[in-house]
Design a protein around this motif. Structure first.
Motif, mmCIF file in Angstrom:
data_model
loop_
_atom_site.group_PDB
_atom_site.id
_atom_site.type_symbol
_atom_site.label_atom_id
_atom_site.label_comp_id
_atom_site.label_asym_id
_atom_site.label_seq_id
_atom_site.Cartn_x
_atom_site.Cartn_y
_atom_site.Cartn_z
ATOM 1 N N GLU A 188 50.124 4.042 61.700
ATOM 2 C CA GLU A 188 49.902 5.139 62.646
ATOM 3 C C GLU A 188 48.680 5.969 62.264
ATOM 4 O O GLU A 188 47.966 6.486 63.130
ATOM 5 N N TRP A 224 53.629 13.012 62.293
ATOM 6 C CA TRP A 224 54.284 11.718 62.337
ATOM 7 C C TRP A 224 55.755 11.897 62.709
ATOM 8 O O TRP A 224 56.355 12.930 62.412
ATOM 9 N N ALA A 258 45.617 6.354 64.936
ATOM 10 C CA ALA A 258 45.159 7.640 65.459
ATOM 11 C C ALA A 258 43.649 7.637 65.699
ATOM 12 O O ALA A 258 43.157 8.368 66.575
ATOM 13 N N TYR A 259 42.931 6.813 64.932
ATOM 14 C CA TYR A 259 41.482 6.735 65.071
ATOM 15 C C TYR A 259 41.030 5.466 65.794
ATOM 16 O O TYR A 259 39.845 5.134 65.783
ATOM 17 N N VAL A 273 39.747 12.898 65.979
ATOM 18 C CA VAL A 273 40.888 13.117 66.860
ATOM 19 C C VAL A 273 40.738 14.511 67.456
ATOM 20 O O VAL A 273 40.069 15.367 66.885
ATOM 21 N N LEU A 319 48.206 16.560 63.531
ATOM 22 C CA LEU A 319 48.920 15.316 63.796
ATOM 23 C C LEU A 319 50.268 15.356 63.080
ATOM 24 O O LEU A 319 50.329 15.686 61.891
#
Length: 221
Positions: free
Chosen positions: A212, A191, A216-217, A184, A189
């Motif tokens: 989630e 949430w 993200a990946y 990323v 990151l």
């Protein structure tokens, strides 16, 4: 505050989450390290007796599951008794850099942190990664929340979220597909903050966070 580098614009409506995250990062010396930090905060003002043995036992057991005894992950379970920290109790003292810990504070705040990750196969030793098996830690945090709330007779709504600190330093190793390696680009990151009351709602939130994490990946499941 340390958290202003990582969470300020995301958690400005939730000052308790922001302050607790900042303190945890500073206490565990995680400012420059990749880490996953889960949080749960009680909306109501509560006073938890963190010296109560049932509370300490629940913290030590974590999200206990007999099926996980031989796996990579021990569900936030500790072989050591809970130790005191400034805000309450923890599975590891702030002097013990064991790579993970959980904390239960007297105001009902629950934190779990993981900052030891495997090296990515085929890459340099310092190239750290997460993988699909890390999703289990998200659902286990939901079980940990429910267990600690029950042990302390805590009721009412709670707020749940997660931060992946220094996420750009972590790759995602997809062993099942040609040893694919993904990254990323965000420095951290964060949430979204979700509310929950019952054990069932807490588990739903933890599952959403797990989804989630994979998303993200670029994975749907």
């Amino acid at each position: 505050m340390v958290a202003k580098q990582t969470s300020g614009k995301y958690f400005r409506e939730y000052p308790r989450l922001d302050e607790k995250l900042s303190n945890f990062i500073e206490d565990r010396q995680l400012i420059a390290k990749p880490a996953i930090i889960w949080q749960c905060s009680s909306i109501n003002n509560v006073e938890v007796d963190t010296n109560d043995q049932s509370v300490k036992s629940a913290l030590q057991l974590g999200a206990k599951s007999e099926q996980q005894d031989d796996g990579w992950w021990y569900s936030f379970r500790s072989n050591q008794q809970a130790v005191p920290v400034f805000d309450g109790v923890a599975t590891k003292s702030i002097l013990d850099d064991g790579g993970w810990t959980t904390e239960f504070h007297s105001d009902g705040h629950i934190l779990a942190g993981l900052w030891t990750f495997p090296s990515a196969p085929g890459h340099e030793a310092q190239t750290l990664c997460v993988a699909k098996f890390h999703k289990q830690a998200f659902t286990d945090f939901g079980l940990l929340i429910a267990s600690l709330r029950e042990a302390s007779s805590m009721e009412g709504e709670c707020l749940i979220t997660c931060t992946m600190l220094n996420s750009a330093q972590l790759g995602f190793h997809n062993q099942g597909y040609r040893n694919e390696f993904r990254r990323v680009h965000r420095e951290h990151l964060h949430w979204r903050v979700r509310g929950a009351k019952s054990r069932e709602q807490i588990q739903v939130v933890s599952q959403l966070m797990c989804v989630e994490f994979l998303r993200a990946y670029g994975f749907s499941s």
